[in-house]
Scaffold this motif. Structure first.
Motif, mmCIF file in Angstrom:
data_model
loop_
_atom_site.group_PDB
_atom_site.id
_atom_site.type_symbol
_atom_site.label_atom_id
_atom_site.label_comp_id
_atom_site.label_asym_id
_atom_site.label_seq_id
_atom_site.Cartn_x
_atom_site.Cartn_y
_atom_site.Cartn_z
ATOM 1 N N THR A 59 0.396 -1.244 -1.670
ATOM 2 C CA THR A 59 -0.368 -0.910 -0.152
ATOM 3 C C THR A 59 -1.363 -1.366 0.004
ATOM 4 O O THR A 59 -2.152 -0.581 1.193
ATOM 5 C CB THR A 59 0.523 0.686 0.284
ATOM 6 N N HIS A 60 -2.165 -2.187 -1.148
ATOM 7 C CA HIS A 60 -3.479 -2.059 -0.871
ATOM 8 C C HIS A 60 -4.199 -3.785 -0.924
ATOM 9 O O HIS A 60 -5.581 -3.741 -1.242
ATOM 10 C CB HIS A 60 -4.714 -1.407 -1.816
ATOM 11 N N SER A 288 -12.373 -1.563 -9.682
ATOM 12 C CA SER A 288 -12.357 -0.464 -8.693
ATOM 13 C C SER A 288 -10.649 -0.115 -9.204
ATOM 14 O O SER A 288 -11.250 1.000 -8.974
ATOM 15 C CB SER A 288 -11.746 -1.550 -8.077
ATOM 16 N N LEU A 289 -9.762 -0.716 -10.009
ATOM 17 C CA LEU A 289 -8.785 -0.016 -10.449
ATOM 18 C C LEU A 289 -9.274 1.119 -11.201
ATOM 19 O O LEU A 289 -8.666 2.112 -12.009
ATOM 20 C CB LEU A 289 -7.916 -1.183 -11.064
ATOM 21 N N LEU A 296 -7.743 3.757 -3.115
ATOM 22 C CA LEU A 296 -7.151 3.652 -4.012
ATOM 23 C C LEU A 296 -6.160 3.932 -4.715
ATOM 24 O O LEU A 296 -5.265 4.160 -5.656
ATOM 25 C CB LEU A 296 -8.208 2.132 -4.072
ATOM 26 N N GLU A 297 -7.308 5.668 -5.341
ATOM 27 C CA GLU A 297 -6.655 6.041 -6.381
ATOM 28 C C GLU A 297 -5.269 6.694 -5.210
ATOM 29 O O GLU A 297 -3.858 7.250 -6.092
ATOM 30 C CB GLU A 297 -7.731 7.469 -6.387
ATOM 31 N N GLU A 298 -4.975 7.714 -4.442
ATOM 32 C CA GLU A 298 -3.961 7.721 -3.579
ATOM 33 C C GLU A 298 -3.211 6.778 -4.148
ATOM 34 O O GLU A 298 -1.379 7.383 -3.963
ATOM 35 C CB GLU A 298 -4.246 8.394 -2.572
ATOM 36 N N ALA A 299 -2.792 5.540 -3.551
ATOM 37 C CA ALA A 299 -2.330 4.914 -3.359
ATOM 38 C C ALA A 299 -1.607 4.499 -4.887
ATOM 39 O O ALA A 299 -0.193 4.357 -5.386
ATOM 40 C CB ALA A 299 -2.495 3.558 -2.837
ATOM 41 N N MET A 300 -2.274 3.949 -5.605
ATOM 42 C CA MET A 300 -1.921 3.938 -6.869
ATOM 43 C C MET A 300 -0.810 5.173 -7.786
ATOM 44 O O MET A 300 -0.001 5.259 -8.394
ATOM 45 C CB MET A 300 -3.051 4.575 -8.095
ATOM 46 N N ARG A 304 2.685 4.790 -8.171
ATOM 47 C CA ARG A 304 2.997 5.372 -10.064
ATOM 48 C C ARG A 304 2.336 3.665 -10.696
ATOM 49 O O ARG A 304 3.090 2.913 -11.967
ATOM 50 C CB ARG A 304 4.307 5.876 -10.492
ATOM 51 N N PHE A 305 1.349 3.545 -10.723
ATOM 52 C CA PHE A 305 1.156 1.930 -10.902
ATOM 53 C C PHE A 305 -0.054 2.950 -11.678
ATOM 54 O O PHE A 305 -1.015 3.301 -11.979
ATOM 55 C CB PHE A 305 -0.323 1.891 -9.501
#
Length: 335
Positions: A59-60, A288-289, A296-300, A304-305
């Motif tokens: 999603t990013h 960034s990860l 990005l934190e919410e997307a992960m 469940r990244f």
């Protein structure tokens, strides 16, 4: 969707980077090519990324379409648009058509073609607009991973259908000018959509065609001790339409077009591309990860990244590095 392990965690982006390459023929171009332009198309059509990009939250992820066409004098041009001034982000910016990956997009090429169709009415026909190559991804300032998809327009009779809520204007710019420090001397007659007009405005403004600024890295929310010691170079090119309110080609869009032109023409630009000590794309993505912004934190979390696992893969990835040597490719030509 990207493959997942037994816990449902994304482990690869490889499925997104599968695509079809139809055979190209020089005689299919609507105007005769200059020898230099023919070589450019050969270089692009034989370009291969070293390997697909490592995992990143779907999603990013995003794609942009670098749509090239041949002008009447045989030169190569790229289509650009001015984003609508009413948009909530990047309003009025000069950009390439593109956007985020949708759930229905099977490949990154699908994303770029769909977005170009939605924004400017560019047909998704893969034979009228054959794929030339996929470039290594770029990291945008909002931590979206953007992959450029380069295609060639073979139909110069196309008529634009602009999505008014997203796009105000469509125009074109010479591809070779993204390797130069001086403005292109002249424009071509009209071609597909709206080909580049005369650039008399720029001469009247007496502005420098190419400039750059170095932006501190890592991102502003970093607490890293060396945050002020390194920088990412942002390039800026005038369009010749600044007197009419058009913004220059800047940042991510400029970086993508510099890379495309360098591969096509087989030479580095006339100016330094990177700042001294500038981090390569893999280092920036891995950082960034490990230090994500809120979105990005919410997307992960939603996906469940496994951020640390992906960051370790990015640490070792060698794609996307800027090389100052020759750009000659050793892949057999399809032209």
């Amino acid at each position: 969707m990207s493959p997942k392990d037994s816990r449902g965690i994304t482990t690869s982006n490889s499925a997104l980077y599968k695509f079809h390459r139809p055979k190209l023929r020089v005689r299919d171009t609507p105007h005769p090519l200059k020898c230099e332009s023919e070589l450019c198309l050969r270089n692009l059509s034989t370009h291969r990324t070293k390997r697909p990009a490592p995992p990143y939250p779907r999603t990013h992820g995003a794609a942009v379409l670098v749509a090239l066409f041949v002008g009447r004098a045989g030169d190569l041009y790229v289509l650009l648009s001015q984003r609508a001034k009413t948009l909530s982000s990047y309003a009025g910016d000069t950009a390439l058509p593109g956007g985020r990956i949708d759930d229905d997009d099977e490949t990154i090429e699908d994303t770029a073609r769909r977005e170009a169709f939605e924004e400017i009415g560019l047909p998704q026909d893969k034979h009228k607009l054959p794929l030339l190559c996929i470039l290594d991804p770029f990291l945008a300032g909002n931590e979206v991973l953007v992959t450029p998809v380069v295609v060639l327009i073979l139909d110069n009779t196309l008529t634009p259908v602009l999505n008014a809520p997203e796009v105000d204007t469509l125009f074109s710019h010479p591809l070779a000018s993204f390797l130069s420090t001086t403005f292109p001397e002249r424009a071509e007659p009209r071609g597909p959509f709206l080909e580049a007009e005369a650039h008399a405005e720029t001469a009247a403004l007496e502005l420098q065609y190419h400039t750059h600024s170095d932006v501190p890295w890592p991102q502003p929310w970093s607490t890293s001790a060396d945050s002020a010691a390194r920088a990412v170079r942002m390039h800026r090119f005038l369009t010749g339409r600044e007197a009419g309110g058009m913004k220059p080609i800047y940042g991510l869009t400029a970086a993508i077009l510099i890379r495309t032109a360098a591969i096509a023409y087989g030479r580095p630009p006339e100016f330094p591309v990177q700042a001294r000590g500038e981090p390569e794309i893999n280092e920036r993505v891995a950082w960034s990860l490990r230090h994500p912004g809120k979105r990005l934190e919410e997307a992960m979390r939603r996906e469940r990244f496994d951020a640390e696992r992906a960051a370790r893969v990015w640490d070792k990835w060698e794609g996307g590095k800027w090389r100052t040597g020759k750009f000659r490719q050793r892949v057999p030509s399809r032209l």
